[in-house]
Design a protein around this motif. Structure first.
Motif, PDB file in Angstrom:
ATOM      1  N   GLY A  62      15.497   1.226  -2.656  1.00  0.00           N
ATOM      2  CA  GLY A  62      14.091   1.428  -2.990  1.00  0.00           C
ATOM      3  C   GLY A  62      13.252   0.711  -1.959  1.00  0.00           C
ATOM      4  O   GLY A  62      13.588  -0.390  -1.528  1.00  0.00           O
ATOM      5  N   GLN A  63      12.188   1.349  -1.532  1.00  0.00           N
ATOM      6  CA  GLN A  63      11.262   0.710  -0.578  1.00  0.00           C
ATOM      7  C   GLN A  63       9.907   0.589  -1.235  1.00  0.00           C
ATOM      8  O   GLN A  63       9.355   1.589  -1.695  1.00  0.00           O
ATOM      9  CB  GLN A  63      11.109   1.565   0.669  1.00  0.00           C
ATOM     10  CG  GLN A  63      12.291   1.553   1.589  1.00  0.00           C
ATOM     11  CD  GLN A  63      12.008   2.353   2.866  1.00  0.00           C
ATOM     12  OE1 GLN A  63      10.854   2.649   3.189  1.00  0.00           O
ATOM     13  NE2 GLN A  63      13.050   2.701   3.566  1.00  0.00           N
ATOM     14  N   VAL A  64       9.384  -0.632  -1.276  1.00  0.00           N
ATOM     15  CA  VAL A  64       8.046  -0.848  -1.827  1.00  0.00           C
ATOM     16  C   VAL A  64       7.084  -0.921  -0.651  1.00  0.00           C
ATOM     17  O   VAL A  64       7.171  -1.824   0.175  1.00  0.00           O
ATOM     18  CB  VAL A  64       7.985  -2.158  -2.647  1.00  0.00           C
ATOM     19  CG1 VAL A  64       6.574  -2.410  -3.150  1.00  0.00           C
ATOM     20  CG2 VAL A  64       8.965  -2.099  -3.804  1.00  0.00           C
ATOM     21  N   ARG A  65       6.231   0.069  -0.573  1.00  0.00           N
ATOM     22  CA  ARG A  65       5.313   0.135   0.574  1.00  0.00           C
ATOM     23  C   ARG A  65       3.859  -0.017   0.127  1.00  0.00           C
ATOM     24  O   ARG A  65       3.514   0.318  -1.000  1.00  0.00           O
ATOM     25  CB  ARG A  65       5.447   1.504   1.258  1.00  0.00           C
ATOM     26  CG  ARG A  65       6.806   1.767   1.841  1.00  0.00           C
ATOM     27  CD  ARG A  65       6.686   2.932   2.777  1.00  0.00           C
ATOM     28  NE  ARG A  65       7.960   3.531   3.123  1.00  0.00           N
ATOM     29  CZ  ARG A  65       8.070   4.735   3.673  1.00  0.00           C
ATOM     30  NH1 ARG A  65       6.990   5.462   3.882  1.00  0.00           N
ATOM     31  NH2 ARG A  65       9.249   5.209   3.989  1.00  0.00           N
ATOM     32  N   PRO A  66       2.996  -0.484   1.039  1.00  0.00           N
ATOM     33  CA  PRO A  66       1.581  -0.635   0.682  1.00  0.00           C
ATOM     34  C   PRO A  66       0.904   0.723   0.526  1.00  0.00           C
ATOM     35  O   PRO A  66       1.427   1.745   0.987  1.00  0.00           O
ATOM     36  CB  PRO A  66       0.991  -1.388   1.873  1.00  0.00           C
ATOM     37  CG  PRO A  66       1.965  -1.254   2.974  1.00  0.00           C
ATOM     38  CD  PRO A  66       3.289  -0.885   2.414  1.00  0.00           C
ATOM     39  N   ARG A  67      -0.272   0.714  -0.097  1.00  0.00           N
ATOM     40  CA  ARG A  67      -1.114   1.913  -0.143  1.00  0.00           C
ATOM     41  C   ARG A  67      -2.164   1.767   0.950  1.00  0.00           C
ATOM     42  O   ARG A  67      -2.849   0.733   1.023  1.00  0.00           O
ATOM     43  CB  ARG A  67      -1.774   2.049  -1.513  1.00  0.00           C
ATOM     44  CG  ARG A  67      -0.773   2.356  -2.617  1.00  0.00           C
ATOM     45  CD  ARG A  67      -1.492   2.707  -3.900  1.00  0.00           C
ATOM     46  NE  ARG A  67      -2.320   3.873  -3.725  1.00  0.00           N
ATOM     47  CZ  ARG A  67      -3.511   4.043  -4.297  1.00  0.00           C
ATOM     48  NH1 ARG A  67      -4.017   3.120  -5.072  1.00  0.00           N
ATOM     49  NH2 ARG A  67      -4.207   5.157  -4.097  1.00  0.00           N
ATOM     50  N   SER A  68      -2.292   2.789   1.779  1.00  0.00           N
ATOM     51  CA  SER A  68      -3.206   2.674   2.927  1.00  0.00           C
ATOM     52  C   SER A  68      -4.655   2.505   2.480  1.00  0.00           C
ATOM     53  O   SER A  68      -5.429   1.819   3.144  1.00  0.00           O
ATOM     54  CB  SER A  68      -3.064   3.876   3.852  1.00  0.00           C
ATOM     55  OG  SER A  68      -3.354   5.056   3.152  1.00  0.00           O
ATOM     56  N   GLY A  69      -5.025   3.108   1.366  1.00  0.00           N
ATOM     57  CA  GLY A  69      -6.398   3.003   0.872  1.00  0.00           C
ATOM     58  C   GLY A  69      -6.753   1.559   0.555  1.00  0.00           C
ATOM     59  O   GLY A  69      -7.814   1.065   0.948  1.00  0.00           O
ATOM     60  N   LEU A  70      -5.841   0.883  -0.155  1.00  0.00           N
ATOM     61  CA  LEU A  70      -6.085  -0.523  -0.511  1.00  0.00           C
ATOM     62  C   LEU A  70      -6.175  -1.384   0.741  1.00  0.00           C
ATOM     63  O   LEU A  70      -6.979  -2.309   0.825  1.00  0.00           O
ATOM     64  CB  LEU A  70      -4.944  -1.060  -1.388  1.00  0.00           C
ATOM     65  CG  LEU A  70      -4.935  -0.695  -2.867  1.00  0.00           C
ATOM     66  CD1 LEU A  70      -3.818  -1.446  -3.566  1.00  0.00           C
ATOM     67  CD2 LEU A  70      -6.275  -1.046  -3.497  1.00  0.00           C
ATOM     68  N   ALA A  71      -5.325  -1.081   1.706  1.00  0.00           N
ATOM     69  CA  ALA A  71      -5.305  -1.859   2.950  1.00  0.00           C
ATOM     70  C   ALA A  71      -6.599  -1.637   3.739  1.00  0.00           C
ATOM     71  O   ALA A  71      -7.262  -2.592   4.149  1.00  0.00           O
ATOM     72  CB  ALA A  71      -4.092  -1.476   3.786  1.00  0.00           C
ATOM     73  N   ALA A  72      -6.949  -0.370   3.934  1.00  0.00           N
ATOM     74  CA  ALA A  72      -8.115  -0.054   4.774  1.00  0.00           C
ATOM     75  C   ALA A  72      -9.419  -0.482   4.105  1.00  0.00           C
ATOM     76  O   ALA A  72     -10.323  -0.998   4.771  1.00  0.00           O
ATOM     77  CB  ALA A  72      -8.139   1.440   5.080  1.00  0.00           C
ATOM     78  N   LYS A  73      -9.537  -0.248   2.789  1.00  0.00           N
ATOM     79  CA  LYS A  73     -10.823  -0.541   2.127  1.00  0.00           C
ATOM     80  C   LYS A  73     -10.965  -2.016   1.756  1.00  0.00           C
ATOM     81  O   LYS A  73     -12.038  -2.581   1.830  1.00  0.00           O
ATOM     82  CB  LYS A  73     -10.949   0.298   0.855  1.00  0.00           C
ATOM     83  CG  LYS A  73     -11.226   1.769   1.121  1.00  0.00           C
ATOM     84  CD  LYS A  73     -11.500   2.486  -0.189  1.00  0.00           C
ATOM     85  CE  LYS A  73     -11.073   3.931  -0.092  1.00  0.00           C
ATOM     86  NZ  LYS A  73     -10.753   4.523  -1.368  1.00  0.00           N
ATOM     87  N   TYR A  74      -9.853  -2.633   1.308  1.00  0.00           N
ATOM     88  CA  TYR A  74      -9.987  -3.990   0.745  1.00  0.00           C
ATOM     89  C   TYR A  74      -9.095  -5.035   1.419  1.00  0.00           C
ATOM     90  O   TYR A  74      -9.095  -6.194   1.010  1.00  0.00           O
ATOM     91  CB  TYR A  74      -9.668  -3.954  -0.766  1.00  0.00           C
ATOM     92  CG  TYR A  74     -10.444  -2.906  -1.504  1.00  0.00           C
ATOM     93  CD1 TYR A  74     -11.818  -3.041  -1.710  1.00  0.00           C
ATOM     94  CD2 TYR A  74      -9.813  -1.757  -1.979  1.00  0.00           C
ATOM     95  CE1 TYR A  74     -12.546  -2.069  -2.369  1.00  0.00           C
ATOM     96  CE2 TYR A  74     -10.532  -0.769  -2.648  1.00  0.00           C
ATOM     97  CZ  TYR A  74     -11.897  -0.930  -2.835  1.00  0.00           C
ATOM     98  OH  TYR A  74     -12.615   0.038  -3.478  1.00  0.00           O
ATOM     99  N   GLY A  75      -8.297  -4.643   2.387  1.00  0.00           N
ATOM    100  CA  GLY A  75      -7.419  -5.608   3.064  1.00  0.00           C
ATOM    101  C   GLY A  75      -6.272  -6.079   2.192  1.00  0.00           C
ATOM    102  O   GLY A  75      -5.725  -7.162   2.405  1.00  0.00           O
ATOM    103  N   ILE A  76      -5.895  -5.270   1.199  1.00  0.00           N
ATOM    104  CA  ILE A  76      -4.799  -5.643   0.309  1.00  0.00           C
ATOM    105  C   ILE A  76      -3.496  -5.053   0.859  1.00  0.00           C
ATOM    106  O   ILE A  76      -3.366  -3.831   1.003  1.00  0.00           O
ATOM    107  CB  ILE A  76      -5.041  -5.146  -1.138  1.00  0.00           C
ATOM    108  CG1 ILE A  76      -6.343  -5.741  -1.687  1.00  0.00           C
ATOM    109  CG2 ILE A  76      -3.851  -5.463  -2.044  1.00  0.00           C
ATOM    110  CD1 ILE A  76      -6.367  -7.261  -1.807  1.00  0.00           C
ATOM    111  N   ALA A  77      -2.556  -5.930   1.171  1.00  0.00           N
ATOM    112  CA  ALA A  77      -1.294  -5.501   1.790  1.00  0.00           C
ATOM    113  C   ALA A  77      -0.107  -5.944   0.937  1.00  0.00           C
ATOM    114  O   ALA A  77      -0.241  -6.788   0.055  1.00  0.00           O
ATOM    115  CB  ALA A  77      -1.185  -6.119   3.174  1.00  0.00           C
TER     116      ALA A  77
END
Ligand SMILES: O=c1ccn([C@H]2C[C@H](O)[C@@H](COP(=O)(O)OP(=O)(O)OP(=O)(O)O)O2)c(=O)[nH]1
Length: 207
Positions: A62-77
């Motif tokens: 299983g790979q847990v990957r970030p959501r690009s929306g959260l990263a781009a909009k809020y810097g959540i990685a």
């Protein structure tokens, strides 16, 4: 063709089954299974529960990957991206989030915080050798930005074998004429000549 694989999953009372957001999505959204909202201050991290336990078949991960929306909009990685879920893990899947912005971010129950992919992984059996079957590669030992430089490393070039010189020149001529120039100056024209005809012409065609 779409291959479907059944994966056993246990939904804990606070959890939601991960699902594909669209027909073509490859990752399934993971939800924050938090009892109460969590405030992530700048540079703070949080290991979020997801409320699911999965039994990944042997030969998959299983790979847990970030959501690009959260990263781009809020810097959540996802700090350890991609998080690895082993096939023998039977604990709750967790997501290690980090706030890389300069603003606090609130995580609420049910928020889509990351995505999970289940992918096949071959089992590797090491085969110790003295010499590799395929030893000469274009990259050779280069790494960590080695392909950024269009210039020949003169010291390394001088020390290399004729085969290696050919390899270096082939790469560098395509990228930059400086190396061809260098080769000519240093008397490596015999090496450069056949390369000159093929590579130099293709270099000029591509610019
Ligand atoms: O994002 C992640 C990463 C890991 N895990 C779980 C599943 C995984 O199988 C286990 C161990 O992860 P990993 O091997 O990355 O951690 P480790 O630090 O090497 O710990 P361990 O010694 O337990 O293997 O933790 C998660 O729930 N989420």
């Amino acid at each position: 063709m779409i291959t479907e694989i059944k994966v056993e999953i246990k939904k804990l009372p606070h959890g939601e089954l991960p699902c594909y957001a669209t027909i073509g999505s490859v990752g399934m959204d993971l939800y924050a299974a938090v009892d109460a909202p969590v405030i992530l201050r700048p540079l703070e991290r949080f290991l979020s529960p997801t409320g699911i336990i999965i039994s990944i078949p042997n030969g998959f991960e299983g790979q847990v990957r970030p959501r690009s929306g959260l990263a781009a909009k809020y810097g959540i990685a996802v700090l350890n991206s991609p998080g690895t879920i082993d096939s023998d893990y039977r604990g709750e899947v967790k997501v290690c989030l980090i706030n890389l912005s300069d603003q606090s971010y609130e995580i609420k129950e049910g928020d889509r915080i990351a995505q999970i992919l289940i992918t096949p992984v071959p089992k590797i059996i090491w085969h110790s050798v003295e010499e590799f079957t395929i030893d000469e590669t274009e990259r050779h030992t280069g790494g960590f930005g080695s392909s950024d430089s269009p210039y020949v490393d003169v010291a390394a070039f001088e020390k290399s074998t004729l085969l290696e010189k050919e390899r270096i020149l082939t790469q560098k001529i395509v990228r930059n004429r400086t190396s061809l120039h260098y080769a000519a100056i240093q008397g490596y024209t015999e090496v450069a000549k056949p390369l000159f005809i093929t590579e130099y012409v293709s270099f000029h065609r591509t610019i």
